[in-house]
Write a protein that holds these residues in place. Structure first.
Motif, PDB file in Angstrom:
ATOM      1  N   ASN A  63      53.693  39.833  42.838  1.00  0.00           N
ATOM      2  CA  ASN A  63      52.689  40.866  42.656  1.00  0.00           C
ATOM      3  C   ASN A  63      51.781  40.537  41.471  1.00  0.00           C
ATOM      4  OD1 ASN A  63      51.912  43.729  43.520  1.00  0.00           O
ATOM      5  ND2 ASN A  63      52.084  43.934  41.313  1.00  0.00           N
ATOM      6  N   THR A  64      52.376  40.096  40.370  1.00  0.00           N
ATOM      7  CA  THR A  64      51.580  39.729  39.201  1.00  0.00           C
ATOM      8  C   THR A  64      50.685  38.543  39.518  1.00  0.00           C
ATOM      9  OG1 THR A  64      53.341  40.502  37.761  1.00  0.00           O
ATOM     10  CG2 THR A  64      51.719  39.051  36.783  1.00  0.00           C
ATOM     11  N   HIS A  65      51.222  37.601  40.261  1.00  0.00           N
ATOM     12  CA  HIS A  65      50.459  36.418  40.629  1.00  0.00           C
ATOM     13  C   HIS A  65      49.247  36.808  41.476  1.00  0.00           C
ATOM     14  CE1 HIS A  65      49.483  32.385  41.920  1.00  0.00           C
ATOM     15  NE2 HIS A  65      49.644  32.744  43.185  1.00  0.00           N
ATOM     16  N   LEU A  66      49.436  37.726  42.428  1.00  0.00           N
ATOM     17  CA  LEU A  66      48.338  38.154  43.283  1.00  0.00           C
ATOM     18  C   LEU A  66      47.258  38.852  42.478  1.00  0.00           C
ATOM     19  CD1 LEU A  66      50.376  39.421  46.359  1.00  0.00           C
ATOM     20  CD2 LEU A  66      49.026  37.333  46.186  1.00  0.00           C
ATOM     21  N   GLY A  67      47.645  39.632  41.504  1.00  0.00           N
ATOM     22  CA  GLY A  67      46.669  40.297  40.657  1.00  0.00           C
ATOM     23  C   GLY A  67      45.858  39.334  39.827  1.00  0.00           C
ATOM     24  N   ASP A  68      46.391  38.125  39.618  1.00  0.00           N
ATOM     25  CA  ASP A  68      45.685  37.101  38.856  1.00  0.00           C
ATOM     26  C   ASP A  68      44.687  36.315  39.698  1.00  0.00           C
ATOM     27  OD1 ASP A  68      46.756  37.583  36.372  1.00  0.00           O
ATOM     28  OD2 ASP A  68      48.510  36.314  36.731  1.00  0.00           O
ATOM     29  N   MET A  69      44.630  36.604  41.000  1.00  0.00           N
ATOM     30  CA  MET A  69      43.706  35.882  41.872  1.00  0.00           C
ATOM     31  C   MET A  69      42.264  36.129  41.453  1.00  0.00           C
ATOM     32  SD  MET A  69      45.184  36.492  45.736  1.00  0.00           S
ATOM     33  CE  MET A  69      43.862  35.520  46.460  1.00  0.00           C
ATOM     34  N   ARG A  70      41.453  35.080  41.567  1.00  0.00           N
ATOM     35  CA  ARG A  70      40.021  35.243  41.358  1.00  0.00           C
ATOM     36  C   ARG A  70      39.444  36.107  42.483  1.00  0.00           C
ATOM     37  NH1 ARG A  70      38.676  33.753  36.179  1.00  0.00           N
ATOM     38  NH2 ARG A  70      39.546  31.685  35.691  1.00  0.00           N
ATOM     39  N   MET A  71      38.440  36.883  42.159  1.00  0.00           N
ATOM     40  CA  MET A  71      37.799  37.730  43.150  1.00  0.00           C
ATOM     41  C   MET A  71      37.306  36.893  44.335  1.00  0.00           C
ATOM     42  SD  MET A  71      36.818  41.087  43.307  1.00  0.00           S
ATOM     43  CE  MET A  71      36.215  41.634  41.703  1.00  0.00           C
ATOM     44  N   SER A  72      36.747  35.720  44.055  1.00  0.00           N
ATOM     45  CA  SER A  72      36.219  34.871  45.120  1.00  0.00           C
ATOM     46  C   SER A  72      37.322  34.463  46.094  1.00  0.00           C
ATOM     47  CB  SER A  72      35.555  33.630  44.516  1.00  0.00           C
ATOM     48  OG  SER A  72      36.467  32.929  43.691  1.00  0.00           O
ATOM     49  N   ASP A  73      38.503  34.125  45.572  1.00  0.00           N
ATOM     50  CA  ASP A  73      39.610  33.720  46.441  1.00  0.00           C
ATOM     51  C   ASP A  73      40.121  34.893  47.266  1.00  0.00           C
ATOM     52  OD1 ASP A  73      39.508  31.123  45.455  1.00  0.00           O
ATOM     53  OD2 ASP A  73      40.899  31.564  43.818  1.00  0.00           O
ATOM     54  N   TYR A  74      40.227  36.056  46.619  1.00  0.00           N
ATOM     55  CA  TYR A  74      40.742  37.218  47.350  1.00  0.00           C
ATOM     56  C   TYR A  74      39.774  37.644  48.449  1.00  0.00           C
ATOM     57  CZ  TYR A  74      41.789  41.952  48.701  1.00  0.00           C
ATOM     58  OH  TYR A  74      42.032  43.073  49.453  1.00  0.00           O
ATOM     59  N   LEU A  75      38.476  37.665  48.150  1.00  0.00           N
ATOM     60  CA  LEU A  75      37.497  38.094  49.145  1.00  0.00           C
ATOM     61  C   LEU A  75      37.502  37.165  50.352  1.00  0.00           C
ATOM     62  CD1 LEU A  75      34.532  39.164  46.835  1.00  0.00           C
ATOM     63  CD2 LEU A  75      35.987  40.665  48.209  1.00  0.00           C
ATOM     64  N   GLU A  76      37.717  35.893  50.115  1.00  0.00           N
ATOM     65  CA  GLU A  76      37.818  34.944  51.228  1.00  0.00           C
ATOM     66  C   GLU A  76      39.062  35.256  52.066  1.00  0.00           C
ATOM     67  OE1 GLU A  76      36.860  32.045  53.826  1.00  0.00           O
ATOM     68  OE2 GLU A  76      35.616  32.678  52.105  1.00  0.00           O
ATOM     69  N   GLU A  77      40.179  35.507  51.398  1.00  0.00           N
ATOM     70  CA  GLU A  77      41.414  35.852  52.100  1.00  0.00           C
ATOM     71  C   GLU A  77      41.268  37.175  52.834  1.00  0.00           C
ATOM     72  OE1 GLU A  77      45.881  37.341  50.861  1.00  0.00           O
ATOM     73  OE2 GLU A  77      45.010  35.677  49.722  1.00  0.00           O
ATOM     74  N   TRP A  78      40.620  38.134  52.199  1.00  0.00           N
ATOM     75  CA  TRP A  78      40.430  39.453  52.811  1.00  0.00           C
ATOM     76  C   TRP A  78      39.614  39.348  54.089  1.00  0.00           C
ATOM     77  CZ3 TRP A  78      35.771  42.470  53.175  1.00  0.00           C
ATOM     78  CH2 TRP A  78      35.976  43.774  53.630  1.00  0.00           C
ATOM     79  N   LEU A  79      38.552  38.560  54.042  1.00  0.00           N
ATOM     80  CA  LEU A  79      37.664  38.463  55.192  1.00  0.00           C
ATOM     81  C   LEU A  79      38.309  37.729  56.354  1.00  0.00           C
ATOM     82  CD1 LEU A  79      34.730  39.195  56.006  1.00  0.00           C
ATOM     83  CD2 LEU A  79      34.073  36.892  55.295  1.00  0.00           C
ATOM     84  N   THR A  80      39.106  36.709  56.060  1.00  0.00           N
ATOM     85  CA  THR A  80      39.654  35.856  57.123  1.00  0.00           C
ATOM     86  C   THR A  80      41.036  36.263  57.599  1.00  0.00           C
ATOM     87  OG1 THR A  80      40.498  34.311  55.460  1.00  0.00           O
ATOM     88  CG2 THR A  80      38.308  33.867  56.367  1.00  0.00           C
ATOM     89  N   GLU A  81      41.816  36.944  56.734  1.00  0.00           N
ATOM     90  CA  GLU A  81      43.200  37.233  57.106  1.00  0.00           C
ATOM     91  C   GLU A  81      43.578  38.714  57.066  1.00  0.00           C
ATOM     92  OE1 GLU A  81      46.001  34.841  55.001  1.00  0.00           O
ATOM     93  OE2 GLU A  81      44.716  33.059  55.014  1.00  0.00           O
ATOM     94  N   ILE A  82      42.922  39.483  56.201  1.00  0.00           N
ATOM     95  CA  ILE A  82      43.326  40.885  56.018  1.00  0.00           C
ATOM     96  C   ILE A  82      42.468  41.829  56.842  1.00  0.00           C
ATOM     97  CG2 ILE A  82      43.608  42.753  54.334  1.00  0.00           C
ATOM     98  CD1 ILE A  82      44.147  40.591  52.229  1.00  0.00           C
TER      99      ILE A  82
END
Length: 438
Positions: A63-82
């Protein structure tokens, strides 16, 4: 962490119980509590504690690791997988917003570090920056983004953070509570509405006939003016969607222009469920289909047109009939450039092609069609979208008042007639009574 305590059963046998925190709730960001009993030995209880605590530590680390994600990486993951299960057109629009506005400006933030204060500054920047928006006619400098564009960007980021909270990446959604500067609010909270009068529409259509492929362009734009179709819906019409015997258009798909390439044509489901609809045709729209389709199928009679529509049910309606592009479907860029050229040649004030759809709604409103029915014909998702036509022109108000006057006059006339009848009846009853008494 976990504790181990012995306790004694009523029969005198010894048992152990454990309690502590195990695992991590990623939706709320809180650890899960456990309390287990009935272990027959200390070793058994201790082994279970270690198992549960290992799971807790692992989840907390992740959970802590996920919170450390860069916004750019998360938005890419959100768009393609979430963000799954959305229309292709929605994904394309979100991709543009993420690549064009979000990543370049806030992509370096770590998810857990992005705050409401940061988001408020980002929203203010979008309104005031000279990096985006339309150029000022006098200075040539860009003026920042419009209210509705910023609202769309904010909505995408808010949806992404909503999923981040749900999945336990962060504890709160930092977009909640943002305030839009009042100075940028549209006048009366509405977009300016542009449309053509009936005479202006006629001038436009006359000039459309002068274009190469004039019959096609006349019919194409007539579908916008008389049926209120979106350009993606017009270009998405297949032969089976045109019911000339019942004067109906069946809207079942639309072109997805942003996903197309020079070699591909892409169709998608209509914009919303309410966009799937049957639209009645005006008489001139029906005539326009017959005129164009006789050339389209190289036939001479209306009966042959109907037969051809049934013979080629999944053929697109709108294709070029002249020039190097003969037989090819029309493209979005061509619909826009042809629109602009016709507007100029007709000497009309410039409005967007989509404003032809507004023109249709205004004409219906002026004719006394209810907002609910207008929304149904245009395929609006809710009545709030249609409310922009509520008080579109003075004559709508005048007609409403005239209806009220007519109603009041009729009601007054009916009341007077009733009163006269009652009085006449009373007089007769009085006479009858006098006769009886005498």
């Amino acid at each position: 962490m976990g504790t181990i305590k012995p306790y004694t059963l009523k029969n005198g046998k010894k048992r152990w119980e454990i309690q502590g925190y195990a695992s991590y709730n990623r939706g709320t960001g809180k650890p899960k509590h456990y309390h287990l009993r009935s272990f027959t030995s200390y070793l058994e209880a201790n082994a279970k504690v270690k198992e549960l605590e290992a799971g807790y530590a692992n989840d907390k680390f992740n959970n802590t690791h996920l919170g450390d994600m860069r916004m750019s990486d998360y938005l890419e993951e959100w768009l393609t997988e979430i963000e799954t299960g959305v229309k292709t057109g929605t994904t394309i629009r979100h991709r543009f917003i993420i690549d064009h506005y979000l990543i370049p400006n806030i992509g370096k933030f770590r998810l857990k570090d992005y705050t409401l204060r940061d988001h408020q500054q980002f929203i203010n920047f979008l309104f005031r920056t000279h990096k985006y928006g339309k150029p000022n006619p006098s200075t040539g400098r860009k003026q920042g983004l419009r209210w509705y564009t910023v609202h769309g960007i904010d909505a995408v980021l808010s949806a992404a953070f909503r999923d981040a909270v749900r999945l336990g990446y962060v504890d709160t959604n930092p977009t909640h509570g943002v305030v839009y500067p009042k100075e940028f609010r549209p006048t009366n909270g509405r977009r300016a509405l542009h449309y053509y009068t009936a005479d202006q529409v006629d001038k436009f259509l006359d000039k459309a006939l002068d274009e190469r492929d004039g019959l096609m362009w006349y019919l194409f734009y007539l579908n916008v003016f008389d049926a209120g179709l979106r350009k993606g819906e017009v270009t998405g019409l297949w032969c089976k969607d045109v019911d000339l015997q019942n004067n109906l258009l069946h809207i079942r798909r639309e072109r997805l222009f942003k996903a197309e390439t020079p070699d591909t044509i892409v169709y998608d489901d209509p914009k919303t469920e309410s966009s799937i609809r049957d639209v009645p045709m005006t008489s001139r729209l029906t005539d326009g289909f017959y005129s164009y389709l006789r050339h389209r199928f190289n036939v001479t009679s209306n009966a042959e047109v109907i037969m051809s529509l049934k013979q080629y049910p999944e053929e697109p309606i709108f294709v070029h009939l002249q020039g190097q592009t003969t037989g090819m479907v029309i493209r979005e860029r061509t619909t826009n450039s042809t629109w602009t050229r016709i507007v100029k040649r007709a000497g009309l004030p410039h409005i967007r092609l989509h404003d032809g759809r507004h023109t249709n709604a205004v004409r219906m409103r002026q004719a006394g069609v209810s907002l609910e029915d207008i929304g149904g014909i245009l395929g609006h998702k809710n009545v709030k979208t249609t409310e922009i036509y509520a008080e579109i022109t003075p004559d709508v108000k005048e007609k409403a008042i005239q209806k009220m006057d007519d109603f009041n006059q009729n009601s007054h006339s009916n009341v007077s007639t009733v009163n006269q009848s009652v009085n006449h009846s009373d007089q007769n009853n009085g006479k009858n009574v006098s006769r009886k008494e005498s």
